[in-house]
Design an enzyme around this catalytic site. Sequence first.
Site, PDB file in Angstrom:
ATOM      1  NE  ARG A 212      -1.238  -2.204   3.195  1.00 34.52           N
ATOM      2  CZ  ARG A 212      -2.200  -3.098   3.182  1.00 34.52           C
ATOM      3  NH1 ARG A 212      -3.431  -2.747   3.373  1.00 34.52           N
ATOM      4  NH2 ARG A 212      -1.919  -4.361   2.983  1.00 34.52           N
TER       5      ARG A 212
ATOM      6  CE  LYS B  22      23.610  -6.103 -12.825  1.00 37.32           C
ATOM      7  NZ  LYS B  22      23.554  -5.117 -13.913  1.00 37.32           N
TER       8      LYS B  22
END
Lengths: 320, 182
Positions: free
Chosen positions: A66, A94
Amino acid sequence: MGISAQSTQFNRRKDLLGLKDVSNEEIELILNTAIPMKDIIGREIKKVPTLRGKGMITVFYENSTRTRTSFELAGKYLSADTSNLAVSTSSVQKGETLRDTIKTLEMMGPDILVMRHGMTGAPHYVAQNTSMRVINAGDGTNEHPTQALLDMFSIREHKGRLAGLKVAIVGDILHSRVARSNIYGLAKFGCEIRVAGPPTMIPPGLDHLGVKVCFNLKDAIRDVDVVNVLRIQRERQQTGLFPSLEEYSELYMLRPEHLSLAADNAIVLHPGPINRGVEISTDIADSDTAVINEQVTNGVAVRMALLFLMMGGRRDEIAA
Amino acid sequence: MKLRDKNQIMDEMSMKRALTRIAHEIIEANKGVQGVAVVGIRRRGGPLAFRLADLIESIEGVRPPVGVLDITLYRDDLTALANQPQVHRTEVHFDITGMSIVLVDDVIYTGRTVRAGLDALIDLGRPKRIQLAVLIDRGHRELPIKPDFVGKNVPTSREEVVSVCVREIDGDDKVTIQELVP
């Protein structure tokens, strides 16, 4: 133009990181501005051109249904261009550092960054290292200011005021940024705040904030105008702070027999998502006393108000 | 910035006469009040819209629907303002689609407020037509906008300020030209 610009100091503020350091006047301005914003959500054409040309980016390092959607729609209803960084599929995976990620996003030109992070203080760190305005959408166990603002808006809408109300906050207070922001906000308006939950989930020092601690749900709820039920955060529950969900619900699940102790026309709030049968009984969650669904709409209205108030004016005029 | 009154150009009676004439002109232009609604632009266009509705009712015996428009979110100068103006509610509690809307404001100057008002109105529905009524037209238009009904044309310089007071907000009815105190 024909109307005068009533001066408000709000958008001198670069960031909204918590309610702790926000003044009553600012909070009232946000809540008052959210009233006309809520009207817009109810219209057939749910769009005003106010933030045309402004960019907003949401970055959520923790899951959310929400809050993120609410910010995104709030931005869109005001005609801002909104974008979301899906952290789980981004370069964060990464090994990119938070600072580098934020710098990269900043260079794409958005005006405002809405951020949720599992670490307390992460948005504060980011705010100091970016020219974008930053809104904290939840940091660790610290604050979740827009949730508290929408809770306060919902309470004021039903009760007509905040001052002098008795509010009980029930559940895991220790880990709850919702509780913390609510306590900061409600205390500024002179609410009587009580908390209830297992002793292992009550942080020390609440009495310094004027909060009354109850270990028994019935004591907390007697005569209150508002019960704010917190979600048991299963993702933060690996440390054995209570023996079992069954025991928790036995002692702290809000049921009709508790609510009968509260003041007449008391309302029940819950930030969602609800765990039916854990912290709130289905009877109450689906009853008229629960304003849980309204809270969702009010969340969009309050965030529209905040975006409008923060994104006005030129950036070079903002005091950092 | 301080202002001082230079001269008063309208008092309670002259404002009443001007509004009464505008009410007659609205009825005449619309051949009655069928399908007509009056919508004022906050702040002072609001009370003026209610007064025009009262006057129209006293002439025709039918009261047109009245609404109030807050155009703050439609302003074109929001990013130029240091502080955001307070937003208030738009209160148009009827469907404007297919209606003849008389948009009401106290003063028309650059035309930018009216431009914002037109956009705000059209976001609420699709009126059959929109007419514009103003108490004062002070000139200096920056947009191709022209009022249909004017209480008084007042030539002004850009350094002057036209101040409209209405009793509902200011306690009394008057229009004054003000100038900056050096």
